[in-house]
Enzyme design. Sequence first.
Site, PDB file in Angstrom:
ATOM      1  N   GLU A   7      40.054  43.463  20.751  1.00  0.00           N
ATOM      2  CA  GLU A   7      41.060  43.916  21.735  1.00  0.00           C
ATOM      3  C   GLU A   7      42.407  43.233  21.493  1.00  0.00           C
ATOM      4  O   GLU A   7      42.474  42.034  21.237  1.00  0.00           O
ATOM      5  CB  GLU A   7      40.538  43.560  23.133  1.00  0.00           C
ATOM      6  CG  GLU A   7      41.497  43.948  24.245  1.00  0.00           C
ATOM      7  CD  GLU A   7      40.856  43.781  25.619  1.00  0.00           C
ATOM      8  OE1 GLU A   7      39.681  44.176  25.797  1.00  0.00           O
ATOM      9  OE2 GLU A   7      41.533  43.259  26.513  1.00  0.00           O
ATOM     10  N   PHE A 206      43.761  31.638  33.679  1.00  0.00           N
ATOM     11  CA  PHE A 206      43.343  33.031  33.605  1.00  0.00           C
ATOM     12  C   PHE A 206      41.935  33.210  34.195  1.00  0.00           C
ATOM     13  O   PHE A 206      41.660  34.179  34.908  1.00  0.00           O
ATOM     14  CB  PHE A 206      43.407  33.492  32.145  1.00  0.00           C
ATOM     15  CG  PHE A 206      43.268  34.968  31.988  1.00  0.00           C
ATOM     16  CD1 PHE A 206      44.072  35.834  32.724  1.00  0.00           C
ATOM     17  CD2 PHE A 206      42.340  35.510  31.120  1.00  0.00           C
ATOM     18  CE1 PHE A 206      43.930  37.208  32.600  1.00  0.00           C
ATOM     19  CE2 PHE A 206      42.193  36.882  30.981  1.00  0.00           C
ATOM     20  CZ  PHE A 206      42.989  37.722  31.727  1.00  0.00           C
ATOM     21  N   HIS A 256      32.533  42.371  21.763  1.00  0.00           N
ATOM     22  CA  HIS A 256      33.926  42.838  21.859  1.00  0.00           C
ATOM     23  C   HIS A 256      34.787  41.580  22.036  1.00  0.00           C
ATOM     24  O   HIS A 256      34.630  40.865  23.034  1.00  0.00           O
ATOM     25  CB  HIS A 256      34.071  43.770  23.064  1.00  0.00           C
ATOM     26  CG  HIS A 256      35.476  44.222  23.339  1.00  0.00           C
ATOM     27  ND1 HIS A 256      36.077  45.290  22.686  1.00  0.00           N
ATOM     28  CD2 HIS A 256      36.418  43.759  24.211  1.00  0.00           C
ATOM     29  CE1 HIS A 256      37.302  45.465  23.149  1.00  0.00           C
ATOM     30  NE2 HIS A 256      37.545  44.544  24.068  1.00  0.00           N
TER      31      HIS A 256
HETATM   32  P1  FAD Z   1      36.628  49.124  39.525  1.00  0.00           P
HETATM   33  O1  FAD Z   1      35.395  49.438  38.800  1.00  0.00           O
HETATM   34  O2  FAD Z   1      37.301  50.221  40.282  1.00  0.00           O
HETATM   35  O3  FAD Z   1      36.284  47.923  40.521  1.00  0.00           O
HETATM   36  C1  FAD Z   1      37.308  47.166  41.139  1.00  0.00           C
HETATM   37  C2  FAD Z   1      36.766  46.501  42.404  1.00  0.00           C
HETATM   38  O4  FAD Z   1      36.598  47.487  43.417  1.00  0.00           O
HETATM   39  C3  FAD Z   1      35.394  45.845  42.260  1.00  0.00           C
HETATM   40  O5  FAD Z   1      35.355  44.738  43.112  1.00  0.00           O
HETATM   41  C4  FAD Z   1      34.430  46.927  42.742  1.00  0.00           C
HETATM   42  O6  FAD Z   1      33.212  46.384  43.211  1.00  0.00           O
HETATM   43  C5  FAD Z   1      35.263  47.557  43.845  1.00  0.00           C
HETATM   44  N1  FAD Z   1      35.001  48.982  44.070  1.00  0.00           N
HETATM   45  C6  FAD Z   1      34.759  49.944  43.161  1.00  0.00           C
HETATM   46  N2  FAD Z   1      34.630  51.150  43.757  1.00  0.00           N
HETATM   47  C7  FAD Z   1      34.817  50.948  45.087  1.00  0.00           C
HETATM   48  C8  FAD Z   1      34.839  51.781  46.232  1.00  0.00           C
HETATM   49  N3  FAD Z   1      34.635  53.101  46.133  1.00  0.00           N
HETATM   50  N4  FAD Z   1      35.095  51.210  47.439  1.00  0.00           N
HETATM   51  C9  FAD Z   1      35.307  49.875  47.562  1.00  0.00           C
HETATM   52  N5  FAD Z   1      35.297  49.036  46.506  1.00  0.00           N
HETATM   53  C10 FAD Z   1      35.055  49.566  45.287  1.00  0.00           C
HETATM   54  N6  FAD Z   1      43.429  45.478  33.514  1.00  0.00           N
HETATM   55  C11 FAD Z   1      44.589  46.093  33.204  1.00  0.00           C
HETATM   56  O7  FAD Z   1      45.488  46.180  34.051  1.00  0.00           O
HETATM   57  N7  FAD Z   1      44.796  46.620  31.954  1.00  0.00           N
HETATM   58  C12 FAD Z   1      43.839  46.576  30.993  1.00  0.00           C
HETATM   59  O8  FAD Z   1      44.058  47.067  29.891  1.00  0.00           O
HETATM   60  C13 FAD Z   1      42.602  45.948  31.296  1.00  0.00           C
HETATM   61  N8  FAD Z   1      41.594  45.905  30.400  1.00  0.00           N
HETATM   62  C14 FAD Z   1      40.381  45.374  30.758  1.00  0.00           C
HETATM   63  C15 FAD Z   1      39.325  45.440  29.858  1.00  0.00           C
HETATM   64  C16 FAD Z   1      38.068  44.936  30.183  1.00  0.00           C
HETATM   65  C17 FAD Z   1      36.943  45.044  29.194  1.00  0.00           C
HETATM   66  C18 FAD Z   1      37.869  44.327  31.467  1.00  0.00           C
HETATM   67  C19 FAD Z   1      36.534  43.751  31.828  1.00  0.00           C
HETATM   68  C20 FAD Z   1      38.918  44.272  32.368  1.00  0.00           C
HETATM   69  C21 FAD Z   1      40.179  44.796  32.036  1.00  0.00           C
HETATM   70  N9  FAD Z   1      41.245  44.809  32.931  1.00  0.00           N
HETATM   71  C22 FAD Z   1      42.438  45.404  32.596  1.00  0.00           C
HETATM   72  C23 FAD Z   1      41.104  44.171  34.245  1.00  0.00           C
HETATM   73  C24 FAD Z   1      40.669  45.185  35.324  1.00  0.00           C
HETATM   74  O9  FAD Z   1      41.621  46.196  35.461  1.00  0.00           O
HETATM   75  C25 FAD Z   1      40.506  44.407  36.611  1.00  0.00           C
HETATM   76  O10 FAD Z   1      39.406  43.567  36.543  1.00  0.00           O
HETATM   77  C26 FAD Z   1      40.482  45.263  37.868  1.00  0.00           C
HETATM   78  O11 FAD Z   1      40.602  44.383  38.980  1.00  0.00           O
HETATM   79  C27 FAD Z   1      39.210  46.048  38.049  1.00  0.00           C
HETATM   80  O12 FAD Z   1      39.110  47.092  37.176  1.00  0.00           O
HETATM   81  P2  FAD Z   1      37.759  47.967  37.109  1.00  0.00           P
HETATM   82  O13 FAD Z   1      38.016  49.040  36.182  1.00  0.00           O
HETATM   83  O14 FAD Z   1      36.605  47.077  36.884  1.00  0.00           O
HETATM   84  O15 FAD Z   1      37.737  48.483  38.607  1.00  0.00           O
END
Ligand code: FAD
Length: 274
Positions: A7, A206, A256
Amino acid sequence: MTTLSFEFFPTKTDEGTEKLLKVRDELAEFNPEFFSVTYGAGGSTRDRTYAIVKSLQERGIAAAPHLSCVGDSTADLRDLLNEYKELGIKRIVALRGDLPSGSGLAGSELRYANELVEFIRKETGDHFTLEVAAYPEMHPQATNFERDLQNFANKVKAGADSAITQYFFNADSYFHFVERTQAMGIDIPIIPGIMPITNYSKLARFSDSCGAEIPRWIRKQLEAYGDNSDSIVKFGEEVITDMCRRLLDGGAPGLHFYTLNQSQSSLAVWKNLV
Ligand code: FAD
């Protein structure tokens, strides 16, 4: 087969991009499945992410853009998906994203990653392989582990093909997470996200914000090294190699690496493993 991916984050200058492409060439030697490029939530790196993805894709190994949904309109997301399709991109890391603190989710059309996965599937069918994020130590905003697991399951149900975890330094948290998901009938590959250890203060900052725990014995050793960055890097490579070996021996389907746009530590670990 063990999959390998790296990444990057988008660079800000031409000089930075040139350096990144050199790093890419060094890592390409190991024939990774893809290079992914992060995306600033709300579209803050939209053009820069696209530009790096294009350069990487043109160099022959697949590029996988990250795409987050908070703060972006569905019209913008649709345009970007079409642009990526035209570039020949076949894989996307679909995320919610983190807006700067205080921004909230209220104005977002899509508020969680499962909604983004659903949207991409509706717009583009099976064109893209979709990766989603997984949190062996629980997402920091989740109310509890069970809810977080259920929310992870919702992303899989919406059409995710595979997952990449937040980084961790405790292999047992990964095995526990995988067991729990398997017990729920989830059988997509869950790839550990690996963070090399190269700088203690940055890592500590971080890790606090993303909810990754640095075990006490690692913290204490890193603190003891102070400014001795050679010792930190060497110790980090040993610790991460041992953890990766345990993960792969225990059935992890691949690794990864969060490279932080550097090749040295990811390469050193991978060379120790193969
Ligand atoms: P989600 O899966 O939507 O979850 C976020 C939170 O909401 C969790 O606590 C979950 O339990 C909760 N949740 C989910 N659905 C619901 C619902 N319907 N109601 C209430 N709560 C809910 N961030 C960036 O900005 N840019 C990037 O490029 C980036 N790359 C990443 C790559 C990886 C591999 C990882 C692990 C993280 C990355 N992140 C990135 C960070 C990520 O965007 C954050 O961790 C963000 O806070 C959560 O993203 P998510 O896709 O896991 O969200």
